[in-house]
Design a protein around this motif. Structure first.
Motif, mmCIF file in Angstrom:
data_model
loop_
_atom_site.group_PDB
_atom_site.id
_atom_site.type_symbol
_atom_site.label_atom_id
_atom_site.label_comp_id
_atom_site.label_asym_id
_atom_site.label_seq_id
_atom_site.Cartn_x
_atom_site.Cartn_y
_atom_site.Cartn_z
ATOM 1 N N SER A 1 38.122 3.571 -19.698
ATOM 2 C CA SER A 1 38.540 2.167 -19.758
ATOM 3 C C SER A 1 40.046 2.011 -19.771
ATOM 4 O O SER A 1 40.550 0.908 -19.574
ATOM 5 C CB SER A 1 37.949 1.508 -21.003
ATOM 6 N N ASP A 2 40.732 3.093 -20.035
ATOM 7 C CA ASP A 2 42.184 3.020 -20.112
ATOM 8 C C ASP A 2 42.775 4.344 -19.657
ATOM 9 O O ASP A 2 42.040 5.329 -19.440
ATOM 10 C CB ASP A 2 42.618 2.697 -21.543
ATOM 11 N N TRP A 3 44.099 4.376 -19.510
ATOM 12 C CA TRP A 3 44.761 5.593 -19.030
ATOM 13 C C TRP A 3 44.997 6.560 -20.179
ATOM 14 O O TRP A 3 44.676 7.733 -20.109
ATOM 15 C CB TRP A 3 46.074 5.203 -18.358
ATOM 16 N N ASN A 4 45.601 6.078 -21.237
ATOM 17 C CA ASN A 4 45.906 6.922 -22.393
ATOM 18 C C ASN A 4 44.903 6.671 -23.510
ATOM 19 O O ASN A 4 44.442 5.554 -23.708
ATOM 20 C CB ASN A 4 47.305 6.626 -22.925
ATOM 21 N N TYR A 5 44.621 7.705 -24.256
ATOM 22 C CA TYR A 5 43.787 7.583 -25.452
ATOM 23 C C TYR A 5 42.486 6.847 -25.145
ATOM 24 O O TYR A 5 42.129 5.860 -25.791
ATOM 25 C CB TYR A 5 44.556 6.889 -26.586
ATOM 26 N N ALA A 6 41.802 7.320 -24.136
ATOM 27 C CA ALA A 6 40.523 6.714 -23.752
ATOM 28 C C ALA A 6 39.515 7.805 -23.437
ATOM 29 O O ALA A 6 39.821 8.780 -22.746
ATOM 30 C CB ALA A 6 40.697 5.799 -22.543
ATOM 31 N N GLU A 7 38.311 7.615 -23.944
ATOM 32 C CA GLU A 7 37.239 8.582 -23.751
ATOM 33 C C GLU A 7 36.792 8.573 -22.291
ATOM 34 O O GLU A 7 36.648 7.503 -21.680
ATOM 35 C CB GLU A 7 36.064 8.218 -24.658
ATOM 36 N N GLN A 8 36.576 9.757 -21.742
ATOM 37 C CA GLN A 8 36.048 9.863 -20.389
ATOM 38 C C GLN A 8 34.531 10.054 -20.477
ATOM 39 O O GLN A 8 34.043 10.894 -21.240
ATOM 40 C CB GLN A 8 36.696 11.023 -19.642
ATOM 41 N N PHE A 9 33.811 9.299 -19.662
ATOM 42 C CA PHE A 9 32.352 9.378 -19.595
ATOM 43 C C PHE A 9 31.962 9.979 -18.246
ATOM 44 O O PHE A 9 32.465 9.557 -17.211
ATOM 45 C CB PHE A 9 31.726 7.993 -19.769
ATOM 46 N N PHE A 10 31.054 10.942 -18.306
ATOM 47 C CA PHE A 10 30.719 11.734 -17.128
ATOM 48 C C PHE A 10 29.356 11.375 -16.553
ATOM 49 O O PHE A 10 28.415 11.054 -17.287
ATOM 50 C CB PHE A 10 30.721 13.225 -17.489
ATOM 51 N N GLY A 11 29.265 11.470 -15.235
ATOM 52 C CA GLY A 11 27.986 11.368 -14.561
ATOM 53 C C GLY A 11 27.230 12.681 -14.646
ATOM 54 O O GLY A 11 27.740 13.672 -15.177
ATOM 55 N N PRO A 12 26.008 12.700 -14.106
ATOM 56 C CA PRO A 12 25.157 13.898 -14.184
ATOM 57 C C PRO A 12 25.524 14.975 -13.183
ATOM 58 O O PRO A 12 24.954 16.062 -13.213
ATOM 59 C CB PRO A 12 23.760 13.345 -13.902
ATOM 60 N N GLY A 13 26.453 14.688 -12.292
ATOM 61 C CA GLY A 13 26.882 15.699 -11.333
ATOM 62 C C GLY A 13 26.113 15.649 -10.023
ATOM 63 O O GLY A 13 24.953 15.203 -9.971
ATOM 64 N N THR A 14 26.774 16.088 -8.955
ATOM 65 C CA THR A 14 26.140 16.323 -7.654
ATOM 66 C C THR A 14 26.303 17.804 -7.348
ATOM 67 O O THR A 14 27.424 18.312 -7.301
ATOM 68 C CB THR A 14 26.788 15.499 -6.535
ATOM 69 N N ARG A 15 25.161 18.462 -7.139
ATOM 70 C CA ARG A 15 25.212 19.884 -6.778
ATOM 71 C C ARG A 15 25.362 19.995 -5.276
ATOM 72 O O ARG A 15 24.467 19.582 -4.526
ATOM 73 C CB ARG A 15 23.943 20.604 -7.236
ATOM 74 N N LEU A 16 26.492 20.524 -4.829
ATOM 75 C CA LEU A 16 26.779 20.677 -3.402
ATOM 76 C C LEU A 16 26.631 22.141 -3.015
ATOM 77 O O LEU A 16 27.251 23.011 -3.634
ATOM 78 C CB LEU A 16 28.200 20.199 -3.093
ATOM 79 N N THR A 17 25.811 22.387 -2.013
ATOM 80 C CA THR A 17 25.649 23.734 -1.477
ATOM 81 C C THR A 17 26.103 23.721 -0.032
ATOM 82 O O THR A 17 25.560 22.964 0.789
ATOM 83 C CB THR A 17 24.185 24.199 -1.557
#
Lengths: 114, 109
Positions: A96-112
């Motif tokens: 939600s912000d640049w500094n002092y903000a938690e990053q939330f991750f997606g489940p990932g894309t597996r690329l082969t």
């Protein structure tokens, strides 16, 4: 908690082809990130993005990589052309912000890449 | 070299026991996050820390910025706690999460 979605979950392509990985970030977030995790290895930063611009990138973010988020749609990572060493799981994140903000991750894309 | 050193790399616990994971930072970190990567590969946010301590159920995490480390304590380990735990830190002047190499936790009955 806040959800980041990624499409597709898996992608198999031939070396040299183009691939686009899609990320649907948390709805009110404006800061976006891609990370790469090779199987069994550490998660590594690729790039961050805000207001239509790449803010920071690592040496893993090769010239064949590009990111964009056209008008509030998916945040995308495009690889053109792909190479064998691009095989990995790619995680998108948002905050939600640049500094002092938690990053939330997606489940990932597996690329082969074959 | 590695900005974030995580230990141990692997840990096996009996159900009901306690343990601690640790991350040391080679340079001053501003914020720390802890994640659990489940067997499907998804990253679950456990904690986001500016310096200080947070607790959530059986998990407790501390980030000491002066001594450049963070810990994750697991109390009364359960089978569903199994997975790989990652710490990650943001360092000054860059909005990048630097990840540790992970702790693979196995909880056994």
């Amino acid at each position: 908690g806040p959800k980041v979605l990624q499409i597709p979950s898996h992608q198999i392509i031939d070396m040299g082809q183009m691939v686009t990985l899609n990320c649907d970030p948390v709805s009110n977030h404006l800061y976006f990130y891609w990370y790469k995790q090779i199987l069994g290895q550490q998660m590594e930063f690729l790039v961050n993005f805000y207001n239509g611009k790449v803010m920071e990138k690592s040496k893993l973010f090769k010239d064949q990589f590009s990111v964009e988020r056209p008008d509030g749609s998916y945040f995308t990572l495009k690889i053109q052309p792909t190479a064998l060493e691009d095989s990995a799981v790619y995680f998108c994140a948002s905050s939600s912000d640049w500094n002092y903000a938690e990053q939330f991750f997606g489940p990932g894309t597996r690329l082969t890449v074959l | 070299g590695d900005k974030v050193k995580q230990s141990p790399s692997a840990l096996s616990l009996q159900e009901g026991t306690n343990s601690a994971l640790r991350c040391n930072f080679s340079i001053a970190a501003t914020t720390v996050q802890w994640f659990l990567q489940n067997p499907r590969g998804s990253l679950i946010n456990l904690f986001y820390l500016v310096p200080g301590t947070k607790e959530n159920g059986r998990l407790k995490s501390t980030f000491n910025s002066k001594e450049s480390y963070s810990t994750l304590h697991i109390r009364d380990a359960q089978l569903e706690d199994s997975g790989t735990y990652f710490c990650a830190a943001v360092m000054p002047n860059y909005n990048v999460l630097y990840f540790g190499s992970g702790t693979k936790l196995t909880v056994e009955p």
